[in-house]
Write a protein that holds these residues in place. Structure first.
Motif, mmCIF file in Angstrom:
data_model
loop_
_atom_site.group_PDB
_atom_site.id
_atom_site.type_symbol
_atom_site.label_atom_id
_atom_site.label_comp_id
_atom_site.label_asym_id
_atom_site.label_seq_id
_atom_site.Cartn_x
_atom_site.Cartn_y
_atom_site.Cartn_z
ATOM 1 N N GLY A 51 0.827 -1.217 0.000
ATOM 2 C CA GLY A 51 0.000 0.000 0.000
ATOM 3 C C GLY A 51 0.853 1.254 0.000
ATOM 4 O O GLY A 51 1.873 1.311 -0.676
ATOM 5 N N CYS A 52 0.430 2.212 0.775
ATOM 6 C CA CYS A 52 1.037 3.545 0.727
ATOM 7 C C CYS A 52 1.885 3.792 1.981
ATOM 8 O O CYS A 52 1.384 3.717 3.110
ATOM 9 C CB CYS A 52 -0.080 4.580 0.630
ATOM 10 S SG CYS A 52 0.506 6.258 0.726
ATOM 11 N N ARG A 53 3.170 4.121 1.779
ATOM 12 C CA ARG A 53 4.068 4.383 2.921
ATOM 13 C C ARG A 53 3.654 5.657 3.659
ATOM 14 O O ARG A 53 3.795 5.764 4.879
ATOM 15 C CB ARG A 53 5.527 4.547 2.441
ATOM 16 C CG ARG A 53 6.200 3.354 1.783
ATOM 17 C CD ARG A 53 6.133 2.092 2.598
ATOM 18 N NE ARG A 53 4.915 1.353 2.292
ATOM 19 C CZ ARG A 53 4.066 0.863 3.199
ATOM 20 N NH1 ARG A 53 4.270 1.039 4.468
ATOM 21 N NH2 ARG A 53 3.009 0.201 2.843
ATOM 22 N N CYS A 54 3.217 6.636 2.904
ATOM 23 C CA CYS A 54 2.886 7.922 3.522
ATOM 24 C C CYS A 54 1.609 7.797 4.360
ATOM 25 O O CYS A 54 1.482 8.402 5.422
ATOM 26 C CB CYS A 54 2.748 8.988 2.444
ATOM 27 S SG CYS A 54 4.236 9.102 1.442
ATOM 28 N N GLN A 55 0.683 6.991 3.868
ATOM 29 C CA GLN A 55 -0.544 6.777 4.626
ATOM 30 C C GLN A 55 -0.261 5.928 5.874
ATOM 31 O O GLN A 55 -0.839 6.144 6.932
ATOM 32 C CB GLN A 55 -1.582 6.092 3.740
ATOM 33 C CG GLN A 55 -2.947 6.014 4.371
ATOM 34 C CD GLN A 55 -4.037 5.996 3.315
ATOM 35 O OE1 GLN A 55 -4.512 7.046 2.907
ATOM 36 N NE2 GLN A 55 -4.389 4.821 2.855
#
Ligand code: SF4
Ligand code: FES
Length: 381
Positions: A319-323
């Protein structure tokens, strides 16, 4: 030359380069994915540096260049930069609001070989659209711009970012795309980074609204086969599995900021401790293959459970690292948008709760605003 370090996963050539030419923009959309701290004009890369970056991108194997921002046509050298793309055989996509100087530069952009235009539309009803974009009289300018794109024979994609302020207009966006002669429509539910994260409570739709928007898109896809392609990006917080953000960290995309920092995704600067190299100090090839930021989450070695042993790990790359950082407090955690994350239920509950409340006013995107994320809750705490 690919200078691989032992144990470091091989990096395939990037497919796309997102060139954020400037953060200046006549619109002030509250869902903008740009960082809260926007780059100022005085710090922007000059024309020659952008042209060198494009040359390096082409040598590295990049095929598509997305000329973006902010509003890329706010730059006086947008035509020169686009011409460089054409000279190098790079497919150029202008991502524009269609307002400000966009229309006056369109013919010249076409003449030097621009390949594609992606036009943002904030709403169908003009009053609603202009409230969301924070600019009066934007809608007629967009219509005029779209008509000229089609008249020139350039392929047109409409991009509609969907949220609770316009989710009732999804059918209208589809009709609008057909009326404008667009070949493609992006019905992209808001992804909550940058300004959108700050505005999450104002933007979050409820699950029933999301389901209805998906139903409308699916029916339209059937009805408009051969006429209009509709891309649908579903909202993470209501998803079962996360998206492969940016196509997987350091796998497909490079994002160059107006000041020349090169990021694996547009929100990567929110992750503390990552070191981003700048095109003024390093070649694009060095940055892609060896910079600490690009190698940090490339591949699967960095993953923790449940991603580490999950059979989807090379589909969505966790998925998303920032999220994960924003919601789990750890950029190496499973994206809480994933139903296998221990935090998923909390994230979903948060979305349900925010969507049920009266929406607060938008915090509009502004350069030099000192806005900090006002969100108090952290699902990991
Ligand atoms: Fe993707 Fe990780 Fe969820 Fe598996 S556990 S689906 S790899 S985010
Ligand atoms: Fe950074 Fe998703 S926005 S990895």
């Amino acid at each position: 030359m690919n200078a691989l370090t032992p144990n470091r996963p091989a990096a395939p050539a990037p497919v796309g380069l997102l060139a954020e030419l400037t953060h200046r923009c006549p619109l002030r959309c509250p869902y903008c994915s740009n960082p809260l701290e926007l780059d100022r004009r005085s710090g922007e890369l000059d024309t020659a540096t952008w042209q060198r970056v494009l040359k390096e991108a082409s040598a590295l194997g990049v095929l598509h260049v997305h000329l973006s921002g902010g509003e890329p046509t706010a730059r006086n050298d947008i035509v020169d930069i686009t011409k460089t793309c054409a000279d190098l055989g790079l497919y150029s996509n202008l991502i524009t609001s269609g307002v400000g100087g966009a229309l006056s530069k369109l013919q010249a952009l076409y003449d030097v070989g621009l390949d594609h235009v992606q036009l943002s539309v904030q709403g169908v009803d003009a009053q609603n659209a202009e409230k969301i974009g924070g600019l009066k009289n934007a809608q007629p300018q967009k219509f005029e711009f779209a008509a000229k794109v089609v008249e020139l024979g350039l392929p047109l994609t409409l991009n509609s970012v969907i949220h609770r302020g316009n989710i009732h207009e999804v059918a209208g966006f589809i009709d609008l795309a057909v009326k404008m002669g667009a070949k493609r429509l992006e019905v992209a539910h808001t992804q909550y980074y940058g300004w959108a994260y700050v505005n999450r409570a104002a933007l979050m739709p409820n699950k029933a609204q999301v389901d209805e928007s998906i139903r409308i898109v699916e029916a339209a896809r059937e009805r408009l086969k051969g006429q209009l392609v509709i891309d649908l990006v579903v909202p993470d917080y209501y998803a079962k599995y996360p998206k492969a953000c940016a196509g997987g960290w350091g796998r497909k995309l490079m994002n160059v900021t107006p000041q020349g920092k090169v990021l694996p995704c547009h929100a990567a600067e929110t992750i503390p401790g990552l070191e981003f190299w700048n095109v003024t100090d390093h070649s694009l090839s060095e940055i892609w293959h060896d910079s600490p930021a690009f190698t940090a989450y490339r591949g699967t070695d960095w993953m923790k459970e449940p991603c580490r042993s999950c059979d989807r790990r090379e589909k969505d790359w966790g998925g998303c690292r920032c999220q994960a950082l924003a919601l789990a407090g750890d950029a190496a955690a499973t994206d809480p948008a994933c139903s296998l994350s221990p935090l998923h239920a909390k994230v979903r509950a948060l979305a349900v709760e925010e969507a049920a409340e009266n929406p607060p006013d938008y915090v509009y995107r502004t350069i030099g605003s000192n806005v900090r994320s006002p969100l108090k809750e952290e699902v990991h705490s």
